[in-house]
Motif scaffolding. Sequence first.
Motif, short mmCIF file in Angstrom:
data_model
loop_
_atom_site.label_atom_id
_atom_site.label_comp_id
_atom_site.label_asym_id
_atom_site.label_seq_id
_atom_site.Cartn_x
_atom_site.Cartn_y
_atom_site.Cartn_z
N ALA A 54 21.27 -9.32 95.32
CA ALA A 54 20.42 -8.71 94.45
C ALA A 54 21.26 -7.43 94.00
O ALA A 54 21.94 -6.87 94.51
CB ALA A 54 19.16 -8.12 95.37
N ASP A 56 20.38 -3.98 92.05
CA ASP A 56 19.14 -3.13 92.22
C ASP A 56 17.78 -3.49 92.55
O ASP A 56 16.76 -3.48 91.87
CB ASP A 56 18.96 -2.44 90.65
CG ASP A 56 20.10 -1.41 90.34
OD1 ASP A 56 20.77 -0.97 91.26
OD2 ASP A 56 20.66 -1.21 89.34
N GLN A 57 17.91 -4.32 93.77
CA GLN A 57 16.69 -4.91 94.26
C GLN A 57 16.03 -6.02 93.32
O GLN A 57 14.78 -6.28 93.80
CB GLN A 57 15.88 -3.94 94.54
CG GLN A 57 16.29 -2.72 95.42
CD GLN A 57 15.44 -1.64 96.05
OE1 GLN A 57 14.10 -1.71 95.64
NE2 GLN A 57 15.77 -0.67 97.15
N GLN A 58 16.64 -6.64 92.44
CA GLN A 58 16.03 -7.82 91.71
C GLN A 58 17.18 -9.03 92.24
O GLN A 58 18.44 -8.74 91.85
CB GLN A 58 16.12 -7.68 90.39
CG GLN A 58 15.18 -6.62 89.87
CD GLN A 58 13.98 -7.25 89.74
OE1 GLN A 58 13.75 -8.57 89.79
NE2 GLN A 58 12.74 -6.41 89.94
N LEU A 59 16.61 -10.17 92.50
CA LEU A 59 17.44 -11.26 92.92
C LEU A 59 18.09 -11.62 91.68
O LEU A 59 17.60 -11.56 90.44
CB LEU A 59 16.77 -12.33 93.36
CG LEU A 59 16.03 -12.71 94.77
CD1 LEU A 59 15.45 -13.73 94.97
CD2 LEU A 59 17.32 -12.68 95.69
#
Lengths: 81, 145
Positions: A54, A56-59
């Motif tokens: 991930a 910045d906290q996005q897969l």
Amino acid sequence: MDVLYFAWVRERIGLPKERIETSAATVTELVEELRAREERYAVAFEDLSALRVAVDQQLTDFDAALAGAREVAFFPPMTGG
Amino acid sequence: MRVVVQEAPFDFGAECDRFAAGRRDMGAVVTFTGVVRGDGDLATMEIEHYPGMTEKALTAIAEEAQARWSLGDVLVIHRHGPMRPGERIMMVATTAPHRRDAFEAAEYLMDYLKSRAPFWKKERAKDGDKWVAATEADEQALTRW
């Protein structure tokens, strides 16, 4: 940037989070840098098909760009529910 | 829509009651709760998560469910930390004017939060600890949506 590790990736590397100065342009380049550091990183990143990432906290995928990224996390496939 | 990530147990009955109350236009309420199954000599199940990303991922999944089906409301509660067999790990609930939307959206939520929300389960037993591996079936379940 901050690099985070979860589950067995965290256990193999031996820490949950670290700050890394890097000029890696992609996640794959960052992985190559980490692998070259020490055996425990080489072991944790041995099989990328067993890992997820991930940014910045996005897969995302391992070929994702890191320009402007603040946080990268590596972990095994998720097992919620 | 309400998404809750917490270590503490939740009151399943009270959550269902509160969620179902006060709507006259919703003909269907579907709830699902996941329970720690005490296979073999499992002592505890420990759930690790990614604070920050977990809430974002669950919210995105719930928003997608609301976009795909005609729903009144969506509730997702997921715990982390150590849990013993029989304890409730998580719940989802949906309301909809009609039951098909409520059922399908609840299944969608379950399928997605199983493999796209950043949780990892570790089983602690007498003979050692083991990370629960994701299964091909879990991944396959996403293809039907």
